[in-house]
Design a protein around this motif. Structure first.
Motif, PDB file in Angstrom:
ATOM      1  N   LEU A 178       0.838  -1.189   0.000  1.00 41.60           N
ATOM      2  CA  LEU A 178       0.000   0.000   0.000  1.00 41.60           C
ATOM      3  C   LEU A 178       0.878   1.246   0.000  1.00 41.60           C
ATOM      4  O   LEU A 178       2.005   1.218   0.499  1.00 41.60           O
ATOM      5  N   THR A 179       0.347   2.338  -0.554  1.00 46.82           N
ATOM      6  CA  THR A 179       1.120   3.577  -0.660  1.00 46.82           C
ATOM      7  C   THR A 179       1.267   4.291   0.677  1.00 46.82           C
ATOM      8  O   THR A 179       2.116   5.169   0.816  1.00 46.82           O
ATOM      9  N   ALA A 180       0.425   3.947   1.662  1.00 51.47           N
ATOM     10  CA  ALA A 180       0.458   4.560   2.996  1.00 51.47           C
ATOM     11  C   ALA A 180      -0.284   3.631   3.951  1.00 51.47           C
ATOM     12  O   ALA A 180      -0.812   2.600   3.528  1.00 51.47           O
ATOM     13  N   ASP A 181      -0.323   4.010   5.214  1.00 49.47           N
ATOM     14  CA  ASP A 181      -1.089   3.218   6.168  1.00 49.47           C
ATOM     15  C   ASP A 181      -2.565   3.303   5.816  1.00 49.47           C
ATOM     16  O   ASP A 181      -3.098   4.400   5.590  1.00 49.47           O
ATOM     17  N   PRO A 182      -3.253   2.159   5.770  1.00 47.77           N
ATOM     18  CA  PRO A 182      -4.668   2.171   5.417  1.00 47.77           C
ATOM     19  C   PRO A 182      -5.531   2.681   6.564  1.00 47.77           C
ATOM     20  O   PRO A 182      -5.148   2.592   7.729  1.00 47.77           O
ATOM     21  N   SER A 183      -6.682   3.233   6.213  1.00 48.22           N
ATOM     22  CA  SER A 183      -7.676   3.594   7.222  1.00 48.22           C
ATOM     23  C   SER A 183      -9.048   3.275   6.639  1.00 48.22           C
ATOM     24  O   SER A 183      -9.257   3.408   5.427  1.00 48.22           O
ATOM     25  N   PRO A 184      -9.975   2.835   7.478  1.00 51.88           N
ATOM     26  CA  PRO A 184     -11.294   2.455   6.972  1.00 51.88           C
ATOM     27  C   PRO A 184     -11.994   3.638   6.318  1.00 51.88           C
ATOM     28  O   PRO A 184     -11.977   4.742   6.843  1.00 51.88           O
ATOM     29  N   SER A 185     -12.585   3.393   5.162  1.00 55.20           N
ATOM     30  CA  SER A 185     -13.367   4.432   4.498  1.00 55.20           C
ATOM     31  C   SER A 185     -14.503   3.768   3.736  1.00 55.20           C
ATOM     32  O   SER A 185     -14.532   2.544   3.590  1.00 55.20           O
ATOM     33  N   GLY A 186     -15.437   4.564   3.259  1.00 57.34           N
ATOM     34  CA  GLY A 186     -16.593   4.004   2.556  1.00 57.34           C
ATOM     35  C   GLY A 186     -17.385   3.123   3.496  1.00 57.34           C
ATOM     36  O   GLY A 186     -17.715   3.519   4.605  1.00 57.34           O
TER      37      GLY A 186
END
Length: 132
Positions: A86-94
């Motif tokens: 991943l390009t950065a740390d993921p965070s929940p969205s949608g």
């Protein structure tokens, strides 16, 4: 047949799983392939929508077929699964309420598991990429 694309993102020998709002089961990050999309195009779209980041260094792991969890009995899942970063740390969205990284045994010990996700966990463990 439900056709999906999923990302096997590994951090610290654990596999990322997502839980949708209002659901108890964790699934692979990714989602359904829209008409006209390739599995890889769908993967990139879904990862941006669900995790708020991009997917990079993507390479196909395998295609997994299983019973589609949460659907009518006999509904099959056809999941093209990719390894990637991943390009950065993921965070929940949608529609995603929670992200969590699991080992094989941690995921298998959940009260309910998605058969397709469990297949990916087992494959990654067999390949020596995640912990038991």
């Amino acid at each position: 047949m439900i056709r999906t694309a999923a990302l096997a993102h590994i951090r610290d020998r654990r596999l990322l799983q997502t839980r949708s709002t209002g659901k108890d089961v964790f699934y692979m990050a990714g989602g359904k392939i829209d008409p006209g999309e390739t599995p890889e195009t769908a993967l990139h779209r879904e990862i941006r929508e669900e995790l708020g980041v991009g997917a990079i260094d993507v390479r196909e792991l395998d295609v997994f077929e299983a019973e589609a969890y949460g659907h009518a009995p006999g509904t099959r899942l056809h999941m093209t699964c990719y390894l990637g970063d991943l390009t950065a740390d993921p965070s929940p969205s949608g529609e995603i309420a929670e992200l969590r990284y699991f080992t094989l045994s941690e995921y298998a010990a959940m009260p309910d598991v998605a058969p397709g996700s469990l297949m990916v966990f087992r494959r990654l463990h067999d390949l020596g990429l995640i912990d038991e």
